[in-house]
Scaffold this motif. Structure first.
Motif, PDB file in Angstrom:
ATOM      1  N   ASN A   1      45.856  28.936  55.889  1.00  0.00           N
ATOM      2  CA  ASN A   1      46.642  29.010  54.667  1.00  0.00           C
ATOM      3  C   ASN A   1      45.950  29.883  53.621  1.00  0.00           C
ATOM      4  O   ASN A   1      44.731  29.958  53.579  1.00  0.00           O
ATOM      5  N   LYS A   2      46.760  30.496  52.777  1.00  0.00           N
ATOM      6  CA  LYS A   2      46.218  31.195  51.618  1.00  0.00           C
ATOM      7  C   LYS A   2      46.052  30.190  50.493  1.00  0.00           C
ATOM      8  O   LYS A   2      46.842  29.254  50.359  1.00  0.00           O
TER       9      LYS A   2
ATOM     10  N   GLN B   1      41.764  33.194  52.102  1.00  0.00           N
ATOM     11  CA  GLN B   1      42.438  32.784  53.322  1.00  0.00           C
ATOM     12  C   GLN B   1      41.395  32.567  54.401  1.00  0.00           C
ATOM     13  O   GLN B   1      40.518  33.419  54.607  1.00  0.00           O
TER      14      GLN B   1
ATOM     15  N   ASN C   1      51.461  38.373  42.830  1.00  0.00           N
ATOM     16  CA  ASN C   1      52.184  39.600  43.174  1.00  0.00           C
ATOM     17  C   ASN C   1      51.485  40.766  42.476  1.00  0.00           C
ATOM     18  O   ASN C   1      51.372  40.776  41.261  1.00  0.00           O
TER      19      ASN C   1
ATOM     20  N   GLN D   1      42.434  34.920  45.386  1.00  0.00           N
ATOM     21  CA  GLN D   1      43.127  34.384  46.543  1.00  0.00           C
ATOM     22  C   GLN D   1      42.159  34.413  47.712  1.00  0.00           C
ATOM     23  O   GLN D   1      41.293  35.287  47.791  1.00  0.00           O
TER      24      GLN D   1
ATOM     25  N   TYR E   1      45.107  29.927  46.191  1.00  0.00           N
ATOM     26  CA  TYR E   1      45.038  30.661  44.935  1.00  0.00           C
ATOM     27  C   TYR E   1      44.471  29.751  43.861  1.00  0.00           C
ATOM     28  O   TYR E   1      44.851  28.594  43.760  1.00  0.00           O
TER      29      TYR E   1
ATOM     30  N   GLY F   1      50.783  31.841  43.807  1.00  0.00           N
ATOM     31  CA  GLY F   1      50.787  33.137  44.478  1.00  0.00           C
ATOM     32  C   GLY F   1      50.486  34.238  43.486  1.00  0.00           C
ATOM     33  O   GLY F   1      50.510  34.026  42.272  1.00  0.00           O
TER      34      GLY F   1
END
Length: 140
Positions: free
Chosen positions: A56-57, A37, A138, A35, A59, A136
């Motif tokens: 913005n991020k 940014q 997690n 990821q 991935y 994304g």
């Protein structure tokens, strides 16, 4: 200064379990994801930053699969088009186990962005690296 572990274990490829499209996949030989940014200093009066802006991020990643796994995935795709590109968003679960500790990384909304094939003389196991777009990550 910390005390070194005696007979300690580190995270290793042998401790990774990968679940792709709802199934534990044994024919994975590599996985990578990242990821990023954009972060940028903002300037006002003078020559020093007065604040920081965050963009913005993003991935992205990739996975290397044996052709046995690729063909299992293709066989499960409904319809006539068996390209990996037609598969809708899916999660990839990566678990690391060291002793009794389990760490989980969940890659959400993954999709293949490449579908390719290549092999050469002498290959005893055909493997392919596929690029992924990821929605994304997690970390659990």
């Amino acid at each position: 200064m910390s005390t070194p572990l005696i007979n300690g274990k580190a995270y290793a490829w042998a401790s990774i379990r990968i679940e792709l499209l709802g199934t534990v996949v044994m024919g994975v030989t590599a996985i990578e994801y990242e990821q990023s940014q954009e972060k940028k200093n903002n300037y006002g009066a003078g020559s020093e930053p007065v604040s920081r802006g965050y963009g913005n991020k993003e991935y992205k990643g990739g996975i290397t699969l044996s052709m046995n796994e690729v063909e299992k995935i293709r066989a499960a795709i409904p319809g006539a088009d068996k390209s990996l590109l037609v598969i809708g968003p899916f999660p990839i679960i990566v678990q690391f186990t060291v002793g009794t500790t389990i760490k989980t990384h969940e890659l959400i909304m993954c999709e293949f962005t490449t579908d390719k094939f290549g092999s050469k003389q002498g290959d005893t196991d055909i493997e392919q690296q596929f690029d992924l777009i990821i929605g994304g990550i997690n970390y659990k």
